[in-house]
Design an enzyme around this catalytic site. Structure first.
Site, PDB file in Angstrom:
ATOM      1  N   SER A  11       0.868  -1.165   0.000  1.00 28.39           N
ATOM      2  CA  SER A  11       0.000   0.000   0.000  1.00 28.39           C
ATOM      3  C   SER A  11       0.913   1.225   0.000  1.00 28.39           C
ATOM      4  O   SER A  11       1.751   1.367   0.895  1.00 28.39           O
ATOM      5  CB  SER A  11      -0.876  -0.021   1.257  1.00 28.39           C
ATOM      6  N   LYS A  24      -1.020  -1.058  -4.478  1.00 24.91           N
ATOM      7  CA  LYS A  24      -2.213  -0.271  -4.136  1.00 24.91           C
ATOM      8  C   LYS A  24      -1.769   1.155  -3.898  1.00 24.91           C
ATOM      9  O   LYS A  24      -0.787   1.389  -3.189  1.00 24.91           O
ATOM     10  CB  LYS A  24      -2.853  -0.864  -2.883  1.00 24.91           C
ATOM     11  N   LYS A  72      -3.053   5.093  -2.701  1.00 27.54           N
ATOM     12  CA  LYS A  72      -4.113   5.824  -2.018  1.00 27.54           C
ATOM     13  C   LYS A  72      -4.569   6.954  -2.929  1.00 27.54           C
ATOM     14  O   LYS A  72      -3.741   7.604  -3.591  1.00 27.54           O
ATOM     15  CB  LYS A  72      -3.572   6.410  -0.709  1.00 27.54           C
ATOM     16  N   ASP A 128      -7.219   2.894  -3.196  1.00 27.76           N
ATOM     17  CA  ASP A 128      -7.962   2.935  -1.933  1.00 27.76           C
ATOM     18  C   ASP A 128      -8.275   4.390  -1.579  1.00 27.76           C
ATOM     19  O   ASP A 128      -7.362   5.207  -1.415  1.00 27.76           O
ATOM     20  CB  ASP A 128      -7.111   2.294  -0.820  1.00 27.76           C
ATOM     21  N   GLU A 157     -11.079   0.504  -3.515  1.00 31.24           N
ATOM     22  CA  GLU A 157     -11.369   0.161  -2.121  1.00 31.24           C
ATOM     23  C   GLU A 157     -12.056   1.325  -1.419  1.00 31.24           C
ATOM     24  O   GLU A 157     -11.583   2.462  -1.475  1.00 31.24           O
ATOM     25  CB  GLU A 157     -10.032  -0.182  -1.429  1.00 31.24           C
ATOM     26  N   ASP A 169     -13.714  -2.028   2.900  1.00 32.89           N
ATOM     27  CA  ASP A 169     -12.799  -2.114   4.030  1.00 32.89           C
ATOM     28  C   ASP A 169     -13.567  -1.622   5.260  1.00 32.89           C
ATOM     29  O   ASP A 169     -14.184  -2.420   5.988  1.00 32.89           O
ATOM     30  CB  ASP A 169     -11.541  -1.271   3.711  1.00 32.89           C
ATOM     31  N   LYS A 189      -9.546  -6.990   7.938  1.00 34.88           N
ATOM     32  CA  LYS A 189      -8.513  -6.554   8.878  1.00 34.88           C
ATOM     33  C   LYS A 189      -8.862  -7.146  10.233  1.00 34.88           C
ATOM     34  O   LYS A 189      -9.968  -6.942  10.744  1.00 34.88           O
ATOM     35  CB  LYS A 189      -8.467  -5.028   8.972  1.00 34.88           C
ATOM     36  N   GLY A 206      -3.928  -4.012   6.107  1.00 36.92           N
ATOM     37  CA  GLY A 206      -2.948  -3.672   7.129  1.00 36.92           C
ATOM     38  C   GLY A 206      -3.259  -2.345   7.788  1.00 36.92           C
ATOM     39  O   GLY A 206      -4.053  -1.550   7.266  1.00 36.92           O
TER      40      GLY A 206
HETATM   41  O1  OSB Z   1      -7.274   1.692   4.468  1.00 35.50           O
HETATM   42  O2  OSB Z   1      -5.986   0.063   4.172  1.00 35.50           O
HETATM   43  C1  OSB Z   1      -6.208   1.141   4.711  1.00 35.50           C
HETATM   44  C2  OSB Z   1      -3.142   2.250   6.735  1.00 35.50           C
HETATM   45  C3  OSB Z   1      -3.756   2.943   7.750  1.00 35.50           C
HETATM   46  C4  OSB Z   1      -5.122   3.076   7.746  1.00 35.50           C
HETATM   47  C5  OSB Z   1      -5.887   2.503   6.736  1.00 35.50           C
HETATM   48  C6  OSB Z   1      -5.286   1.784   5.716  1.00 35.50           C
HETATM   49  C7  OSB Z   1      -3.893   1.683   5.707  1.00 35.50           C
HETATM   50  C8  OSB Z   1      -3.134   1.029   4.666  1.00 35.50           C
HETATM   51  C9  OSB Z   1      -1.781   0.505   5.064  1.00 35.50           C
HETATM   52  O3  OSB Z   1      -3.486   0.972   3.495  1.00 35.50           O
HETATM   53  C10 OSB Z   1      -1.584  -0.930   4.836  1.00 35.50           C
HETATM   54  C11 OSB Z   1      -0.310  -1.420   5.489  1.00 35.50           C
HETATM   55  O4  OSB Z   1      -0.280  -1.600   6.721  1.00 35.50           O
HETATM   56  O5  OSB Z   1       0.644  -1.622   4.760  1.00 35.50           O
HETATM   57 MG    MG Z   2      -8.395   0.547   3.101  1.00 37.00          MG
END
Ligand code: OSB
Ligand code: MG
Length: 373
Positions: A138, A164, A166, A191, A216, A241, A265, A293
């Site tokens: 991510s 992925k 953001k 995401d 996402e 999510d 998660k 994560g």
């Molecule tokens: O939405 O998946 C998410 C990190 C913090 C809060 C929300 C998200 C995330 C990530 C990080 O996408 C994923 C990771 O731990 O590598």
């Molecule tokens: Mg997410």
């Protein structure tokens, strides 16, 4: 296996991230992490509370989770005899929300039971259908598109199987287009962490041409209905999510056509029992899942690896190497990723890694010990 919760120790760690992590709701540079250590007969099991520092991803935050644990969950847990770790999911069942705080304690009970039985955590939860977990990364919002492209290149060279990124309004269509132009064939997804509303449907529809594996959580954290309306308009599969905290939510979302994929998660759903229930519901509906994560330390990371070995975790998850986040992790060895972009399951009892107590204590800023009366 039956055991009694005799002692619980909370550890509050403060650890800087190697690189800031930015989502549509903000930028994180330092993590505040609560570890829950549950002991019975001199053996400890460990869990991680995966909430953020601030209540932006969901309502939970480190300071709040500490209080929920101290005031509600720990008094309910201490002295309790469990028939098995599966019983730990009942601790705090009368509370609304706070699943990450509950999940940290629940996961610790699973780790403890696995250690008492002398089996790896992945075996204790019924996983292990694959010896290697497929991994993706991510990548947060960057200052420039060039920096993003550079980061993607680095992760692909390390072997990660999917990328992925953001997105948020202003860092979406043009950004995805630039990534696609540079990397025409990679497994790519985006995401949004709830940055849009249905009024943005046309903008989200513009993403359809970039062959994303999924988008996402584009809409509100608690709105399954609007995701169903959006999915009707999009070719790109929606993955939920934030919206999915229980098996019931998963079944409602699937029934309404609000998503075609679910991100599970461990913390968000309150631990292994609910994660497995969601996993099973998705499997029976033909909905693939993957492991999300929350910028975990090695403890949460190791739990995620165990979870991702369940049968229906067929898509690469956000489970990646320790060094992407930490200069030094609190477990040994650190989590490493093979050149094939996988993490190999370990056979030690419990979550499979050793705690580096000396380092853990050096980043611990607060602790509290609770003993059964
Ligand atoms: O939405 O998946 C998410 C990190 C913090 C809060 C929300 C998200 C995330 C990530 C990080 O996408 C994923 C990771 O731990 O590598
Ligand atoms: Mg997410």
């Amino acid at each position: 296996m039956e055991f009694q919760i005799e002692q619980i120790r909370l550890h509050w760690l403060e650890m800087p991230l190697v690189h800031f992590f930015e989502t549509s709701f903000g930028r994180t540079t330092r993590r505040r992490i609560i570890l829950v250590e549950v002991s019975s007969g001199g053996v400890s099991g460990w869990g991680e509370v995966t909430c953020g520092e601030h209540p932006h991803y969901n309502e939970e935050w480190t300071e709040g989770a500490w209080l929920i644990l101290r005031e509600y969950l720990i008094p309910e847990a201490l002295g309790r005899k469990l028939d098995s770790a599966a019983d730990a999911a009942r601790i705090g069942a009368s509370l609304r929300g706070h699943r990450m705080a509950r999940g940290g304690l629940e996961a610790a009970c699973w780790d403890l039971e696995a250690r008492l039985r002398g089996v790896p955590l992945w075996k204790a939860i019924g996983g292990g259908v694959r010896r290697e977990i497929p991994c993706g990364v991510s990548i947060g919002i960057q200052n420039t598109v060039e920096e993003l492209l550079g980061k993607i290149r680095t992760e692909l060279e390390a072997g990660y199987q999917r990328i992925k990124i953001k997105i948020k309004p202003g860092w979406d269509v043009n950004t995805v287009e630039a990534v696609r132009r540079e990397f025409p064939d990679i497994l790519l997804m985006a995401d949004a962490n709830s940055a849009y509303t249905l009024a943005d449907a046309e903008r989200l529809k513009a993403l359809d041409e970039f062959r994303l594996m999924m988008i996402e959580q584009p809409l509100a954290h608690d709105d399954i209905m609007d995701h169903a309306r959006l999915q009707e308009k999009l070719k790109t599969p929606i993955c939920l999510d934030e919206c999915i905290r229980t098996r019931h939510h998963a079944e409602q979302a699937i029934g309404l056509g609000a998503c075609r994929i679910i991100n599970i998660k461990l913390g968000r759903v309150g631990g292994f029992a609910e994660a497995k229930a969601i996993h099973d519901a998705c499997l029976s509906h033909g909905i693939p899942v993957w492991c999300g994560g929350m910028l975990e330390s090695g403890v949460g990371r190791a739990h995620n690896i165990a979870m991702a070995s369940l049968a229906n975790f067929t898509l690469p998850g956000d489970v990646s190497a320790s060094k992407r986040y930490w200069t030094r992790d609190i477990i040994q060895p650190a989590v490493e990723v093979t050149p094939r972009g996988t993490i190999v399951l370990r056979d030690e009892p419990g979550f499979g890694y050793a705690l580096d107590m000396e380092f853990l204590e050096s980043v611990r800023v607060r602790q509290e010990i609770f003993c059964a009366p």
